[in-house]
Design an enzyme around this catalytic site. Structure first.
Site, PDB file in Angstrom:
ATOM      1  CD  GLU A 184       9.903   0.057  47.966  1.00 53.16           C
ATOM      2  OE1 GLU A 184      10.377   0.584  48.987  1.00 53.16           O
ATOM      3  OE2 GLU A 184      10.065   0.508  46.826  1.00 53.16           O
ATOM      4  CD  GLU A 229       9.627   4.995  48.274  1.00 56.48           C
ATOM      5  OE1 GLU A 229      10.587   5.760  48.403  1.00 56.48           O
ATOM      6  OE2 GLU A 229       9.501   3.950  48.941  1.00 56.48           O
TER       7      GLU A 229
HETATM    8  C1  BMA Z   1      12.275   2.502  49.309  1.00 57.49           C
HETATM    9  C2  BMA Z   1      12.727   2.160  47.919  1.00 57.49           C
HETATM   10  C3  BMA Z   1      14.143   2.463  47.659  1.00 57.49           C
HETATM   11  C4  BMA Z   1      14.992   2.244  48.866  1.00 57.49           C
HETATM   12  C5  BMA Z   1      14.287   1.405  49.884  1.00 57.49           C
HETATM   13  C6  BMA Z   1      15.085   1.198  51.118  1.00 57.49           C
HETATM   14  O1  BMA Z   1      12.182   3.843  49.528  1.00 57.49           O
HETATM   15  O2  BMA Z   1      11.864   2.689  46.984  1.00 57.49           O
HETATM   16  O3  BMA Z   1      14.259   3.785  47.205  1.00 57.49           O
HETATM   17  O4  BMA Z   1      16.173   1.677  48.490  1.00 57.49           O
HETATM   18  O5  BMA Z   1      13.095   1.998  50.253  1.00 57.49           O
HETATM   19  O6  BMA Z   1      15.365   2.395  51.780  1.00 57.49           O
END
Ligand code: BMA
Length: 937
Positions: A571, A475
Site C-alpha cells: 500500500e 494493518e
Molecule cells: C491504509 C488502508 C486503509 C486506508 C488507507 C488510506 O491504512 O489500509 O485503511 O484507507 O491506508 O489512509
C-alpha cells in the site's frame, strides 16, 4: 480415464432441478417493514435500495450531497423482510428441508410463523436452517427475516465487551462522519465509514437464498489442488507441459446429521478427465466431504499465467453427486486453472542473515514482480454493484498491466464473479480476511462466528487460480505495535487476543481447508520474522522483511525519493479529487470550492484538505477558490496531477529496486500495489478510477509506469540517473535509449544523448548517470533571465527497438518545480477527430489530433462519451500529438467533439486564469471545463 461417462453426466446435471423442489428468490415477493413504513423488498438486496425504489429516500442521486447523514436514520431502525412460502407436499417428504441463505446482512432472527428457525450475526457466513418441522403444505407459511439495527447492535456488543475491557477503537475519527464500533459486528467494516467513504450501514438478504429439500447430499463447494509431477522450469517454456497430481474435495450439505450415505461421485475436468466413483460418505454435523485423487498425463494442460506472462486457460470442473438409487443428484461446476504459487521468504544472503528475507511471489516457478493496486468495495451497497461494473474495473486494471490486486480487509469477500473475472484476466488476488484497522473481540460467540465465516469463504473461493494468498487482517499487527488505538497500557491482553483470533482461530481453519496457497497473519507484516517475534514484530514496517504500507503527505514526493526501500510495497498512495463531471452529479453550485462545507464533508481523511493543498502547492500554483466552477475544476485537476506524479515517482522507485540491494540488505523489491484502484463514492480519495469508472490522471499514468519495460529518471544530487526496468522474461538486444533535454520556452529538444544497450529481463539497471553540467551542459542550454537552470529545462526519455518501434512508453522527468518554471501560455486545440475504426481495444476507436503552440504540461482531455484515451495527462514537447479514444459504445465524431475539452497546467496559472476572467470567460453552469475549446479545422 472414463471418457464415456461424460454424456450421462450432462443429462444428470439437466435433471437437477426436477429432483428438488426449490423456491427461488426471483419468484418470491417480499415486503420490507420498519418501525414506521412498509415497502416492497428486493431479495437479494438491501434496505437502502428498497427505500430508494419506494421513493422514501428521494433526494436525487443516492450519494447526493449530505445524503449519508440525512439517510442515517435508516441504519438505526430494525427492518423485517417478509414473504409467504408456498410449500409443496413433495418438498416436505424429503429427509431434510432447509432454508439456505448465502448471505444475511447482518444480525437477524429468521422465523416461520411464530417459530424461530435460526439466527445470523455475520454477513460473511452461509446459513443453513432446518425448517421441515416448521413448514406446512400450502401457502400459509410466513417467512420473516428480522434485522436488528447494525449500529445499535454494535454499540451493545461494545458495551458488553467494555464491562470487561475495551476493544478499541472506541470510534472512527470525526472526519469520517461515520458510526462507531464496526469492529464489534461481522459486517463490511467500511459500511460504518472509512477515510475514503461514507457510512450507510445497510441491512438485508444480500445474497441468494433458497428453500430446498433433499435426502442425501447437496454439493456446495469444490476444492481443487493441482501439483505438477515434475518441477516447472524457472524460465517459462510453453512446450514444457508436465503431468499433474490432482486432488478434488467436494463439500456437501447432508440431509442427515451424522452416519454414512452411499452413492457415487462423478468428476469431470474439461475434456481432460471424467470418472464416476462409488462412494460411501461419512456425515458429521450435517456435512460430508467427498475426495477424489487422480492424475493428468503430460502434454494435456496449458499453464495459467498472470496478466502479461501468458494466457489464462480455464477448465470446467464439475462434481456430481448421485445417491445409490440414482434418484437424487446434485452438482456444481467451477472453473479452475493449472498454476503453482509461492510466497518465497528465503534469506536474501545465507552468509549474512541479518540482511533479511525476500518477500517475493513465484508463480509457476518464475519470480514475478507484482504490479497492481488495492481494491475496496465498488459501492457502499453491495447490491448496487453489477457484474459489468466489476468487469470494467478489473479490465481497467488489466489494461494498465496490473497483475495483482489486494482485496483489502475492510470491505467484503468479493462476489464469485469478481474472482471469476480475475481468473480470466490473470490478476492475482491478495485476499485479506475482513478485519481492518482495529482490535477485535475474542469472546466465544465472536470466535464461533468467525470460524463459520472463514469456513464459508475459504471453501467458496479456494478453487480460483487467481487467489494468491490469504492474509489474516489489514494493518492490525502494525496498529497494535504502533499503539494507534491507545492499546499500550494493556498490550499483553490485546496481543493475546490478536494471537487467539488470527493465529489460533483463523489460520488453522484457512490452512486446513486450503493447503494450496500461503497464509500470512497480517498485511503488512514481516512475514516469518513477525511470527518469530511472537506475531507482533518489534518493527512491523521493517524494510528487510515482509510488506510495508507507506504514506507520507509532508515530503516532496515528486523529487527527493522519500520512499522506503521495502521488499514489497502493498500500500502507498496520495489523494486526489474526482473530476468535475463526477462531483457535479452529487453537488450544487455552492459546493464548488475546496473549502466548502461539502468539500470538507467528503474529505474523510483527517487534515486531508490541508495535506492535499500542501502537496499540490509544493509544485504548482493553487488557484484561488473564488466560488467559480472554473477555479474549482482547476483545483480538482491539480489534485489529480499531484496524485499521478507522486504515485508515478513512488512506483518507479519500487520498480528500480527490483534487482539490487544495499549493503544493509534493503532492496529486491518485488511488488508495488498502490492504494487504491477504485472509489466507493464521489469524494477525496486515493483511487485511480473514479466512482462510475472514469479514469483519473493516475490511472493513465499507471498504464505507463506499470508497462512491462519502462525508463525511469531521478536526480542523485547533481547527477541524473536513468534506469531501464524490465519485467520481460528475456533480454532485448540493441535497444536504443535516448534522453532529451527540453526548454519550457521552446518546442522540440535542445540537447540529447543516446545509448545502445541490452535490456536484461526481470532486471532494473542504471543506463545513464549524467552530470547536469558536464554531461548535459545545463548552463549552456538552460539559461533564461535569473531563473534557476533546473527550472528552465526538463527531460524526456525514450526507449526503442532497433527497428524504431517503442520498447517502453515515453517518459519525462521535471528537474525543477512547475511553479518555478517559465511555463509558456500554451494554446492547445484539438484539430481533428477521425474515426471510428476498429482496434483491439474498441470497435469505435477515434484518432484525436492535439496541437499546441508551445510546450504544455499535463495536457488533459475530457469527454462525456464513455471510454478512455490511449494516453492522457501527457507532456507536449512537439506541436502535434495523436491520441486514440476508445469508446465503450457506438458513437460518432460529432458526439465526441461536442463534449471534448482539453486543458493543461497553463490554464491554472494565475496570470492566465485572471486574464480569462477579465476576458469574460468566467464559466458558471454545467460545463466550466471548456477552458480551451475544441476547434476542428
Ligand atoms: C491504509 C488502508 C486503509 C486506508 C488507507 C488510506 O491504512 O489500509 O485503511 O484507507 O491506508 O489512509
Amino acid at each position: 480415464m472414463a471418457r464415456g461417462v461424460e454424456a450421462s453426466v450432462v443429462m444428470m446435471v439437466a435433471v437437477w432441478w426436477s429432483v428438488f423442489t426449490a423456491t427461488q428468490a426471483a419468484q418470491q415477493n417480499w415486503t420490507l417493514s420498519g418501525t414506521n413504513l412498509t415497502a416492497g423488498g428486493a431479495v437479494p438486496g438491501g434496505v437502502y435500495s428498497d427505500l430508494m425504489t419506494a421513493q422514501y429516500l428521494h433526494d436525487g442521486d443516492f450519494y447526493y450531497r449530505f445524503n449519508d447523514l440525512n439517510y442515517r436514520l435508516v441504519s438505526m431502525d430494525n427492518w423485517t423482510y417478509t414473504t409467504q412460502l408456498d410449500v409443496d407436499a413433495s418438498l416436505l417428504n424429503h429427509t431434510r428441508v432447509a432454508l439456505v441463505f448465502e448471505g444475511l446482512d447482518t444480525v437477524a432472527e429468521v422465523a416461520i410463523g411464530s417459530e424461530v428457525v435460526g439466527h445470523s450475526d455475520n454477513m460473511f457466513v452461509r446459513y443453513v436452517f432446518n425448517v421441515k418441522d416448521q413448514l406446512q403444505e400450502g401457502n400459509a407459511n410466513t417467512l420473516q427475516v428480522k434485522f436488528e439495527s447494525p449500529v445499535t447492535y454494535a454499540a451493545h456488543m461494545y458495551d458488553a465487551q467494555a464491562a470487561d475491557y475495551i476493544v478499541p477503537p472506541k470510534c472512527v475519527p470525526s472526519a469520517y462522519q461515520g458510526e462507531c464500533h464496526a469492529n464489534h459486528i461481522r459486517k463490511m467494516q467500511a459500511s460504518f465509514s472509512w477515510d475514503w467513504g461514507p457510512a450507510f450501514p445497510n441491512a438485508g438478504i444480500w445474497k441468494d437464498w433458497r428453500l430446498v429439500g433433499w435426502n442425501s447430499l447437496l454439493v456446495t463447494d469444490i476444492y481443487f489442488s493441482a501439483t505438477p509431477s515434475s518441477s516447472l522450469p524457472t524460465t517459462p517454456d510453453p512446450s514444457f507441459r508436465p503431468g499433474w497430481n490432482i486432488t478434488i474435495k467436494v463439500w456437501c450439505d447432508a440431509a442427515q446429521e451424522s452416519g454414512e450415505v452411499g452413492g457415487s461421485l462423478t468428476i469431470s475436468l474439461g475434456n481432460l478427465y471424467s470418472l464416476k466413483q462409488t462412494i460411501t460418505a461419512t456425515v458429521e454435523n450435517y456435512e460430508a466431504v467427498l475426495v477424489s485423487n487422480f492424475k493428468i498425463e503430460e502434454d494435456q494442460v496449458d499453464l495459467w499465467w498472470p496478466n502479461g506472462y501468458g494466457n489464462q486457460p480455464l477448465y470446467n470442473l464439475t462434481a456430481l453427486w448421485s445417491n445409490s438409487a440414482e434418484t437424487e443428484t446434485s452438482s456444481k461446476t467451477v472453473s479452475v486453472g493449472f498454476r503453482t504459487v509461492e510466497l518465497n521468504q528465503d534469506y536474501i544472503d545465507l552468509d549474512n542473515i541479518t540482511k533479511g528475507r525476500h518477500y517475493r511471489v513465484i508463480v509457476n516457478n518464475v519470480t514475478l514482480f507484482m504490479k497492481g493496486s488495492n481494491w475496496i468495495p465498488a459501492h457502499i451497497l453491495p447490491e448496487s454493484v453489477t457484474p459489468e461494473y466489476t468487469r470494467a474495473l478489473l479490465n481497467a486494471a488489466a489494461q494498465t498491466h496490473q497483475n495483482c490486486i489486494r482485496v483489502w480487509g475492510g470491505g467484503i469477500y468479493e462476489t464469485d464473479v469478481f474472482y471469476q473475472i480475475a481468473d480470466e484476466l490473470g490478476i492475482l488476488i491478495w485476499e485479506d480476511m475482513m478485519f481492518a484497522c482495529s482490535m477485535y473481540p475474542v469472546n466465544e460467540d465472536f470466535l464461533t462466528s468467525v470460524e463459520a465465516e472463514v469456513t464459508t469463504q475459504v471453501r467458496r473461493l479456494q478453487h480460483h487460480p487467481s487467489i494468491l494468498l490469504w492474509a489474516g487482517n489489514n494493518e492490525n499487527e502494525a496498529a497494535l505495535r504502533g499503539n494507534w488505538y491507545a492499546t499500550a497500557q494493556n498490550f499483553d491482553q490485546y496481543k493475546a487476543d490478536y494471537i487467539t483470533l488470527y493465529v489460533d482461530t483463523i489460520r488453522p481453519i484457512a490452512m486446513e481447508i486450503d493447503d494450496t496457497r500461503p497464509f500470512v497473519v497480517s498485511s503488512p507484516s514481516n512475514g516469518i520474522k513477525s511470527e518469530e517475534e511472537g506475531y507482533i514484530a518489534a518493527h512491523p514496517y521493517d524494510n528487510l522483511y515482509g510488506d510495508v504500507h507507506y504514506y507520507n503527505y509532508i515530503s516532496d514526493a515528486w523529487q527527493g525519493e522519500p520512499f522506503p526501500i521495502t521488499r514489497f510495497a502493498s500500500e502507498y498512495g496520495y489523494q486526489s479529487w474526482p473530476s468535475f463531471k463526477s462531483m457535479h452529479e452529487v453537488t450544487m453550485e455552492e459546493d464548488w470550492s475546496s473549502t466548502s462545507p461539502m468539500s470538507y464533508h467528503r474529505q474523510h481523511h483527517p487534515v486531508g484538505q490541508e495535506e492535499l493543498a500542501l502537496q499540490v502547492g509544493l509544485h504548482m500554483e493553487l488557484p484561488p477558490q473564488d466560488g467559480t466552477a472554473a477555479s474549482y475544476q482547476q483545483y480538482l485537476y491539480l489534485t489529480q496531477v499531484h496524485q499521478a506524479m507522486a504515485v508515478k515517482a513512488e512506483t518507479e522507485f519500487y520498480r528500480r529496486w527490483m534487482s539490487s540491494v544495499t549493503d544493509e540488505g534493503e532492496g529486491y523489491t518485488s511488488g508495488a500495489l498502490y492504494w487504491q484502484l477504485n472509489d466507493i463514492w464521489q469524494g477525496a480519495s486515493w483511487a485511480s478510477i473514479e466512482y462510475g469508472g472514469r479514469w483519473k490522471m493516475l490511472h493513465y499514468y499507471a498504464k505507463n509506469f506499470f508497462a512491462p519495460v519502462i525508463t525511469s529518471t531521478y536526480m542523485d544530487t547533481d547527477n541524473v540517473k536513468v534506469y531501464v526496468v524490465s519485467d520481460e522474461i528475456g533480454d532485448v538486444k540493441n535497444a536504443k535509449l535516448t534522453l532529451k533535454l527540453h526548454r519550457y520556452d521552446q518546442l522540440g529538444a535542445v540537447f540529447s544523448v543516446d545509448n545502445t544497450l541490452t535490456v536484461a529481463g526481470r532486471t532494473a539497471s542504471e543506463a545513464f548517470s549524467l552530470n547536469l553540467e558536464s554531461d548535459l551542459a545545463l548552463s549552456t542550454h538552460c539559461q533564461k533571465d535569473l531563473i534557476d537552470l533546473v527550472d528552465v529545462c526538463f527531460l524526456t526519455s525514450h526507449l526503442a527497438l532497433s527497428d524504431g518501434s517503442y520498447l517502453a512508453p515515453d517518459n519525462f522527468y521535471l528537474l525543477g518545480k512547475p511553479k518555478d518554471a517559465p511555463l509558456p501560455d500554451a494554446t492547445i486545440q484539438v484539430t481533428s477527430i477521425l474515426g471510428p475504426t476498429s482496434s483491439g481495444s474498441s470497435d469505435w476507436t477515434f484518432t484525436v489530433t492535439v496541437n499546441s503552440d508551445a510546450v504544455a504540461l499535463f495536457v488533459w482531455l475530457e469527454t462525456d462519451v464513455s471510454g478512455v484515451f490511449s494516453q492522457n495527462g501527457f507532456v507536449m514537447t512537439e506541436s502535434q500529438m495523436e491520441v486514440l479514444f476508445y469508446a465503450d459504445q457506438e458513437t460518432t465524431t460529432g458526439e465526441l467533439q461536442a463534449s471534448l475539452t482539453v486543458m493543461s497546467l497553463t490554464d491554472t496559472l494565475s496570470r492566465v486564469y485572471q486574464n480569462q476572467q477579465q476576458e469574460g470567460l468566467k464559466d458558471s453552469a454545467i460545463h466550466p471545463n471548456d477552458i480551451r475549446n475544441v476547434f476542428i479545422l
